[in-house]
Design a protein around this motif. Sequence first.
Motif, PDB file in Angstrom:
ATOM      1  N   VAL A  30       0.858  -1.184   0.000  1.00 55.12           N
ATOM      2  CA  VAL A  30       0.000   0.000   0.000  1.00 55.12           C
ATOM      3  C   VAL A  30       0.894   1.233   0.000  1.00 55.12           C
ATOM      4  O   VAL A  30       1.815   1.343   0.816  1.00 55.12           O
ATOM      5  CB  VAL A  30      -0.916   0.001   1.240  1.00 55.12           C
ATOM      6  N   PHE A  31       0.613   2.150  -0.930  1.00 53.65           N
ATOM      7  CA  PHE A  31       1.461   3.326  -1.111  1.00 53.65           C
ATOM      8  C   PHE A  31       0.573   4.562  -0.972  1.00 53.65           C
ATOM      9  O   PHE A  31      -0.282   4.832  -1.830  1.00 53.65           O
ATOM     10  CB  PHE A  31       2.074   3.231  -2.512  1.00 53.65           C
ATOM     11  N   THR A  32       0.782   5.285   0.119  1.00 44.89           N
ATOM     12  CA  THR A  32      -0.105   6.402   0.449  1.00 44.89           C
ATOM     13  C   THR A  32       0.719   7.662   0.690  1.00 44.89           C
ATOM     14  O   THR A  32       1.904   7.581   1.032  1.00 44.89           O
ATOM     15  CB  THR A  32      -0.922   6.037   1.720  1.00 44.89           C
ATOM     16  N   GLY A  33       0.073   8.808   0.543  1.00 46.88           N
ATOM     17  CA  GLY A  33       0.744  10.085   0.794  1.00 46.88           C
ATOM     18  C   GLY A  33      -0.092  11.170   0.159  1.00 46.88           C
ATOM     19  O   GLY A  33      -0.882  10.875  -0.735  1.00 46.88           O
ATOM     20  N   PRO A  34       0.066  12.407   0.596  1.00 47.09           N
ATOM     21  CA  PRO A  34      -0.798  13.473   0.072  1.00 47.09           C
ATOM     22  C   PRO A  34      -0.676  13.652  -1.437  1.00 47.09           C
ATOM     23  O   PRO A  34       0.391  13.410  -2.009  1.00 47.09           O
ATOM     24  CB  PRO A  34      -0.315  14.717   0.822  1.00 47.09           C
ATOM     25  N   SER A  35      -1.758  14.066  -2.032  1.00 45.29           N
ATOM     26  CA  SER A  35      -1.755  14.350  -3.466  1.00 45.29           C
ATOM     27  C   SER A  35      -0.666  15.370  -3.772  1.00 45.29           C
ATOM     28  O   SER A  35      -0.511  16.363  -3.054  1.00 45.29           O
ATOM     29  CB  SER A  35      -3.138  14.898  -3.853  1.00 45.29           C
ATOM     30  N   GLY A  36       0.138  15.117  -4.790  1.00 44.03           N
ATOM     31  CA  GLY A  36       1.187  16.039  -5.205  1.00 44.03           C
ATOM     32  C   GLY A  36       2.531  15.779  -4.556  1.00 44.03           C
ATOM     33  O   GLY A  36       3.532  16.418  -4.883  1.00 44.03           O
ATOM     34  N   VAL A  37       2.613  14.782  -3.651  1.00 44.39           N
ATOM     35  CA  VAL A  37       3.879  14.531  -2.947  1.00 44.39           C
ATOM     36  C   VAL A  37       4.900  13.832  -3.860  1.00 44.39           C
ATOM     37  O   VAL A  37       6.098  13.851  -3.581  1.00 44.39           O
ATOM     38  CB  VAL A  37       3.621  13.692  -1.670  1.00 44.39           C
ATOM     39  N   GLY A  38       4.390  13.209  -4.937  1.00 44.33           N
ATOM     40  CA  GLY A  38       5.302  12.536  -5.866  1.00 44.33           C
ATOM     41  C   GLY A  38       5.126  11.030  -5.919  1.00 44.33           C
ATOM     42  O   GLY A  38       6.015  10.311  -6.385  1.00 44.33           O
ATOM     43  N   LYS A  39       3.980  10.524  -5.485  1.00 43.74           N
ATOM     44  CA  LYS A  39       3.757   9.057  -5.487  1.00 43.74           C
ATOM     45  C   LYS A  39       3.841   8.504  -6.909  1.00 43.74           C
ATOM     46  O   LYS A  39       4.504   7.501  -7.147  1.00 43.74           O
ATOM     47  CB  LYS A  39       2.376   8.706  -4.889  1.00 43.74           C
ATOM     48  N   GLY A  40       3.158   9.168  -7.829  1.00 44.70           N
ATOM     49  CA  GLY A  40       3.146   8.696  -9.216  1.00 44.70           C
ATOM     50  C   GLY A  40       4.552   8.717  -9.804  1.00 44.70           C
ATOM     51  O   GLY A  40       4.973   7.772 -10.479  1.00 44.70           O
ATOM     52  N   THR A  41       5.279   9.790  -9.525  1.00 43.57           N
ATOM     53  CA  THR A  41       6.646   9.934 -10.039  1.00 43.57           C
ATOM     54  C   THR A  41       7.542   8.819  -9.486  1.00 43.57           C
ATOM     55  O   THR A  41       8.290   8.172 -10.235  1.00 43.57           O
ATOM     56  CB  THR A  41       7.216  11.316  -9.610  1.00 43.57           C
ATOM     57  N   LEU A  42       7.443   8.571  -8.183  1.00 47.62           N
ATOM     58  CA  LEU A  42       8.258   7.522  -7.553  1.00 47.62           C
ATOM     59  C   LEU A  42       7.891   6.152  -8.129  1.00 47.62           C
ATOM     60  O   LEU A  42       8.777   5.337  -8.437  1.00 47.62           O
ATOM     61  CB  LEU A  42       8.038   7.518  -6.040  1.00 47.62           C
ATOM     62  N   LEU A  43       6.590   5.903  -8.292  1.00 55.14           N
ATOM     63  CA  LEU A  43       6.175   4.581  -8.778  1.00 55.14           C
ATOM     64  C   LEU A  43       6.592   4.366 -10.224  1.00 55.14           C
ATOM     65  O   LEU A  43       6.937   3.243 -10.620  1.00 55.14           O
ATOM     66  CB  LEU A  43       4.657   4.401  -8.621  1.00 55.14           C
TER      67      LEU A  43
END
Length: 206
Positions: A30-43
Amino acid sequence: MTVSSTAPLNTLSLDKTPDLTAPRLGRLIVFTGPSGVGKGTLLRSLRHRYPMLKLSVSATTRAPRPGEVDGQDYFFVSREAFQEMVARGELLEWAEFAGNLYGTPKAPVLREIEAGHWVILEIELEGARQVRETFPDALQLFVLPPSIEELESRIRLRGKDADDAIERRLQRARVEIDAASEFDEQIVNDDLEVALEHLENAIFKD
Ligand code: ADP
Ligand code: 5GP
């Protein structure tokens, strides 16, 4: 098939990963964090390095952002269609976020886990809490921004949300950040490479 992969398992040629082609149990991350923190970029970077990792594709009632592709970034559905999925018990978890509904289609995730694959759910806090109940063994990771100011700047620089949507996301960000300690690991996304390394270590440490 609603879990996407960028390459088949037999194309792997990786030096520092465990042998994920060998028979083994599947795993939910599960990968969570505020919108805009960079989750998509990291993934994106993570899956470029480790194409065997599967990413669950969520359903949402949010309108597509410029460049987003139906069935790839999300399944973009009406509120009625989403509520029917909920009523039929087709979602593993779901939540309302900034005025829109988001949920994880259950069947493809279970199929991939049973096939021994590792599946990542990129979801917000309420959904992560639901998964904690149903899949207590899932690895729960939380991505933090270096500061709220930097988070706001990233959302604005991304340039894909309207002003009122940005405001709702920032308000929700404070609530989510306060819950970061509920997660197994907290990853600060300041320098992208450092954060990526932390993420790799968290996933592959066992
Ligand atoms: P999320 O998926 O969490 O909503 P994104 O991956 O869309 O966030 O990233 C939001 C913005 O922040 C994008 O413009 C992205 O290029 C930028 N970004 C991501 N990680 C970093 C970083 N470590 N440093 C600076 N900018 C970043
Ligand atoms: P965005 O609109 O920026 O793509 O996503 C908004 C938030 O919804 C992000 O925090 C994202 O992680 C979350 N999200 C995306 N898909 C799902 C899902 O299937 N379930 C839940 N609970 N949250 C999701």
